[in-house]
Scaffold this active site. Sequence first.
Site, PDB file in Angstrom:
ATOM      1  N   SER A   1      55.278  43.746   9.276  1.00 35.82           N
ATOM      2  CA  SER A   1      54.734  42.393   9.307  1.00 35.82           C
ATOM      3  C   SER A   1      54.947  41.757  10.686  1.00 35.82           C
ATOM      4  O   SER A   1      54.492  42.295  11.687  1.00 35.82           O
ATOM      5  CB  SER A   1      55.361  41.575   8.181  1.00 35.82           C
ATOM      6  OG  SER A   1      54.624  40.403   7.929  1.00 35.82           O
TER       7      SER A   1
ATOM      8  N   HIS B   1      52.237  44.029   0.300  1.00 34.73           N
ATOM      9  CA  HIS B   1      52.612  43.820   1.700  1.00 34.73           C
ATOM     10  C   HIS B   1      53.983  44.423   2.030  1.00 34.73           C
ATOM     11  O   HIS B   1      54.212  44.872   3.149  1.00 34.73           O
ATOM     12  CB  HIS B   1      52.625  42.309   1.984  1.00 34.73           C
ATOM     13  CG  HIS B   1      52.958  41.951   3.404  1.00 34.73           C
ATOM     14  ND1 HIS B   1      52.140  42.290   4.473  1.00 34.73           N
ATOM     15  CD2 HIS B   1      54.017  41.276   3.935  1.00 34.73           C
ATOM     16  CE1 HIS B   1      52.684  41.843   5.595  1.00 34.73           C
ATOM     17  NE2 HIS B   1      53.820  41.227   5.297  1.00 34.73           N
TER      18      HIS B   1
END
Length: 281
Positions: free
Chosen positions: A103, A255
Amino acid sequence: MEQTESIGYLPINNINVYYEFYPNQTSDKTFVLLHGFLSSTFTFRHLISLLKKEYQVLSVDLPPFGKSAKCNQYVYSYKNLAQTVIKLTESFGLKKMTFIGHSMGGQIVLNILHMMPELADKAILLCSSAYLKRSKLPLILTSYIPYFHLFVKYWFARTGVKKNLQDALYNHSIINDEMINGYLQPFLEDDIFVALTRMIRHREGDLPAEVLQQIKTPCLLLWGDHDNSMPLKVGEKLNKDLVNSELIVLKETGHALPEERPNEVYEYIKNFLGNFQMAAD
């Protein structure tokens, strides 16, 4: 001289940085792990346990997250975070590393590849942040209001750790108390919210396409097909802009790849290393 496992703090770039260093006497390959926004080294705990058996590993709590210090003098820009990581690796005498970024950590990795490409032989980007703009000026100006950090704290309390994990994970069944407490722990003190307020001011936008296209380091992009934070289309665009990259999509995955798919991520990393070494031979 043999290096021994060490977990602790080093004063780097005018701030105390928390790190976990796991040497491996049988391997000269070093992985440097950089976590995402509102996260810490904790997010890599499963991947670290796999990697350290075969490789040397350095995992870093990027300021102001995790156990790293929160400092009113520190500049929380991506460029400065990248420079802090670079100086930390220098203090360990590390060269030619493979960077793994999840991320926001992926954006820090890309900054390092842009600033000092000679440091990395390759990189693995897990649902990497990319193409995000700088905060809008009204928000930056509002952040100077006294006690604005309490609004940041209120926002965080309202969304909550469990809700954030549900948004980041496709498989909600793996959420347990250990995971919730691990992500919650760094946010129990007010100083993190003061630092996050500074980050709102300091964080520049992600690297633009014309800079990404200059990066030549071989990059493996791993993405979840149900990523709601950094949708797959971001990974596809990043794959086009990085001239030496490969994109692999993991099915039924969100994610938080290091939480949901540590074993698969580990296998893809090993394959990537093996293919790269065969191409170099």
